[in-house]
Design an enzyme around this catalytic site. Sequence first.
Site, short mmCIF file in Angstrom:
data_model
loop_
_atom_site.label_atom_id
_atom_site.label_comp_id
_atom_site.label_asym_id
_atom_site.label_seq_id
_atom_site.Cartn_x
_atom_site.Cartn_y
_atom_site.Cartn_z
N CYS A 1 -26.81 -8.49 -6.22
CA CYS A 1 -25.63 -7.73 -6.37
C CYS A 1 -24.80 -8.08 -7.70
O CYS A 1 -25.18 -8.79 -8.52
CB CYS A 1 -24.70 -8.21 -5.21
SG CYS A 1 -24.33 -9.73 -5.10
N GLY B 1 -27.32 -3.78 -8.11
CA GLY B 1 -27.36 -3.46 -6.90
C GLY B 1 -27.29 -2.09 -6.46
O GLY B 1 -26.29 -1.44 -6.92
N ASN C 1 -22.19 -13.01 -5.18
CA ASN C 1 -23.51 -12.78 -5.72
C ASN C 1 -24.26 -14.15 -5.74
O ASN C 1 -23.79 -15.00 -6.20
CB ASN C 1 -23.46 -12.62 -7.27
CG ASN C 1 -24.42 -12.36 -8.00
OD1 ASN C 1 -24.43 -12.47 -9.25
ND2 ASN C 1 -25.70 -11.86 -7.30
N GLY C 2 -25.30 -13.98 -5.03
CA GLY C 2 -26.10 -15.20 -4.89
C GLY C 2 -26.73 -15.38 -3.44
O GLY C 2 -26.88 -14.43 -2.70
N TYR D 1 -35.12 -10.14 -17.30
CA TYR D 1 -35.06 -8.99 -16.49
C TYR D 1 -33.58 -8.64 -16.07
O TYR D 1 -33.18 -7.32 -16.04
CB TYR D 1 -35.93 -8.78 -15.43
CG TYR D 1 -36.06 -7.54 -14.53
CD1 TYR D 1 -36.50 -6.65 -15.05
CD2 TYR D 1 -35.69 -7.78 -13.21
CE1 TYR D 1 -36.41 -5.09 -14.32
CE2 TYR D 1 -35.90 -6.61 -12.41
CZ TYR D 1 -36.34 -5.20 -12.84
OH TYR D 1 -36.16 -4.23 -12.27
#
Length: 487
Positions: free
Chosen positions: A19, A45, A120-121, A261
Amino acid sequence: MTIPDAFYDENGDKLHEECGVFGVLGLDDASALTALGLHALQHRGQEAVGITSFDGIEFYTRRGNGHVAANFSSSEALSELPGNMAVGHVRYSTTGGAGLRNVQPLYADLASGGFAIAHNGNISNAMTLRRDLVTKGAIFQSTSDTEVIIHLVATSRYPTLLDRFTDALRLVEGAYSLICTTPEGMIACRDPLGIRPLVMGKLGDAIIFASETVALDVVSAEFVREIEPGELVQVSMDGQITSHRPFRNARSRMCIFEHVYFSRPDSIIGGRSVYQVRKAIGEQLAIEASIDADLVIPVPDSGTPAALGYAQQSGIPFELGIIRSHYVGRTFIQPSDGKRHADVKRKHNANRALVAGKRIVLIDDSIVRGTTSLKIVQMMREAGASEVHFRVASPPTEHSCFYGVDTPERSKLLAARMDVEEMARFIQADSLAFVSIDGLYRAVGEAQRNAARPQYCDACFSGDYPTRLTDLGDREAAVRGLATVDE
């Protein structure tokens, strides 16, 4: 070559970030700015999106499946989210799976008032914590690991919300960049290793937090600084900023795949241009794995900067030998090999007039299951390429990630099952080479990887996980149980 069905899934053959998060405090129509910031983070996301706002009295939440534009482009949608503080989230599900109940921000009414959180994570001990909380009477509304944090805050016995929040974070393991909103203001923080990114910016008097600097650029905000590993930044409703350091021995081990990436090429991560780092990885590839060839061709779009670096270092011309359609959605399970192959061709098509009769070097960012790489190589051969050499702008992905990246179980990672020569035969390339892990570190500005104290989280390559993986045994048992059911 017939490939087992187990190697196909609806998520394709790429690693996916979980995300992106964005929050703003101190600006009228904060939700509109948040929607714009989330547009810039859409690559992190694409499954679902949500925004929660606060007008000084009430919290308002709108969430939906799909892209930001599908949910927050209309004035009617944004009018449901009034106030000068808002937090938003774009999601690709890992822990918790799909479903609207898992779409963030998650919101709860605590004893101290409303509390919204965007994460996020991945919390690597969430299953263990959840079991303990449920035993004590907690009632969960989602299957997201993020909800564990809310329950830990709610049950903490410390007197202030900030202390309860800090107490909760001391119990969790894994990776997190969090943005939270409360009636008193906004809180942003990173885990003690800073595995996932988070930056702070300003737009006039407004304070902004975002997963990447590109989101600040898009909303015309000024970049202030990165949130440090283990730092907790508190912003009051009147704009006062306070920094807290609740964790000892915090040090940076940010996910190195952000450079390879995940992050957009026009972002700045750790003070370095993501685009320039990716070009430098390509240069390292050319130094370490040169080959006589006629053309260097990227696998679009993520392989393009590395391919440019490879071409410039090697002196081999760079060309767009594969054209990608930007109007094709996610690859879904196909019932036959023929339809799977056709699905790849809908996304990528060989530039036949360019590659026919040429010795080509294909550059991609990674190989996960290897199925996409195989089909790309086959497509190049069908277009008439005389030789196809595959070069990868990351080391072999041999291990699963437990910090917010959607990776297959290890048994489905090609590099965990085969050596490089076997992988080359599997994807039907004339040769295959990966950048070395030291070469990757050189590209991000380090002399080499410090094996005793790695500068980044590179566990997907090295197996060197920087935190405990408390839930790993339970996850492996669950996978074994599902396999037994399938059999």
